[in-house]
Enzyme design. Sequence first.
Site, PDB file in Angstrom:
ATOM      1  CG  ASP A  49       2.680   3.026  -0.598  1.00  0.00           C
ATOM      2  OD1 ASP A  49       3.486   2.985   0.341  1.00  0.00           O
ATOM      3  OD2 ASP A  49       3.030   3.089  -1.795  1.00  0.00           O
ATOM      4  CD  GLU A 187      11.721   2.604   3.182  1.00  0.00           C
ATOM      5  OE1 GLU A 187      10.895   3.406   2.716  1.00  0.00           O
ATOM      6  OE2 GLU A 187      11.448   1.405   3.438  1.00  0.00           O
TER       7      GLU A 187
HETATM    8  O1  KIV Z   1       4.331   3.575   3.168  1.00  0.00           O
HETATM    9  C1  KIV Z   1       5.009   3.826   4.185  1.00  0.00           C
HETATM   10  O2  KIV Z   1       4.684   3.436   5.303  1.00  0.00           O
HETATM   11  C2  KIV Z   1       6.217   4.612   4.004  1.00  0.00           C
HETATM   12  C3  KIV Z   1       7.151   4.717   5.165  1.00  0.00           C
HETATM   13  C4  KIV Z   1       7.951   3.490   5.269  1.00  0.00           C
HETATM   14  C5  KIV Z   1       8.009   5.924   5.084  1.00  0.00           C
HETATM   15  O3  KIV Z   1       6.465   5.107   2.942  1.00  0.00           O
END
Ligand code: KIV
Length: 279
Positions: A49, A187
Site C-alpha cells: 500500500d 519494519e
Molecule cells: O507497503 C509496503 O510497501 C510495505 C513494505 C514497506 C513492507 O508494507
Amino acid sequence: MSERVKPVRVTDLKKKKRRGERITMLTAYDATMAGLLDRAGIDLLLVGDSLGMVVEGHDSTIPVTLEAMIHHTQAVSRGTKRALVVGDMPFMTYHTGVEDAVRNAGRLIQEGGAGAVKIEGGRAVLDVAARLTDVGIPVMGHLGLTPQSILRLGGFRPQARTPEDADHLIAEAQTLEAAGVFALVLESIPAEVAATVSRELTIPTIGIGAGPYCDGQVLVSYDAFGMFDKFVPSFVKQYAQLGEQIVSATREYINDVREGRFPAHEHTVSASVRRSRRD
Ligand code: KIV
C-alpha cells in the site's frame, strides 16, 4: 519451447529459512516492473500500500482503497511468472470485523490474483490472521513501524527501542505465528530485536530497516531504484538512480523534438506499412 518456471509457494519460504537461504522481496505496482523483477529472480513481489505514496502521491498509506489495491495487484499478477505475489490489505479493510476482512482479502486473491495477503499489527489482528488462514488465505504479518498506524505512532518513527517495547513486539510476533501467519515483515526496529524474533520463530522474518539478521529483506522498489525523491529512509540502499536517468532522458527527448532530430527517418512509418496495418 518456452522455459518452464516453478512458481514460489508459501510453503517454500519456511524451507528456505530452514536451509538458511535468504528470502528476497521487493514491491511492485505494475505489470512491466513486476516482469522485470520476476525475470531477475525475486522470490516475492509485494503490491504494497506504499503505492499510495510512491504511485498516487499521497503523504501516507492511509488513503489507499481496496479498489486501487485490486487494480494494481491484477497488473502485477499479469506480469509475474515465478514470484509469489502478496497483496497488501489497505487501512480499514480488515479492522471492521473478521467477515469484512475475509471478503476483502478474498477479493485480492480472487480478482487480484494474489497468492497471499499482508496485514499490519499484532494482537488487534490475531483473529483476522487466524480466520483468513483457516479459510485458506495465506497471511503475511507486519510489526514494528506499521505505516497504517502513523497517526497513533506520531509519524514514521523507529519502533521497539525500549526493553519493554521490544518484549512486547517479540510476544506479538509469537502470537501471530501461533495464529498461522506464514511470514512476518519487521519494519524499522533495532537489529538485535529483529534477530531475537527471527531466532524465536519458525516462520521467516522479512526485514526493512531491521538489520541483517532477518531471514529475508524487502525494500520499496521506488526507493531501491532511486525513483522516489520526496525522502529516502536511512536504511535504504539505492541500487540505481533511475529517477535521474528518466529526467535526463526526458530532457534529451524534449531537445530532440524541439530541434527536429526526432523522429528521424528510421522512426517514420512508410506508406506501405501504414496501408498493411489498416488492412
Ligand atoms: O507497503 C509496503 O510497501 C510495505 C513494505 C514497506 C513492507 O508494507
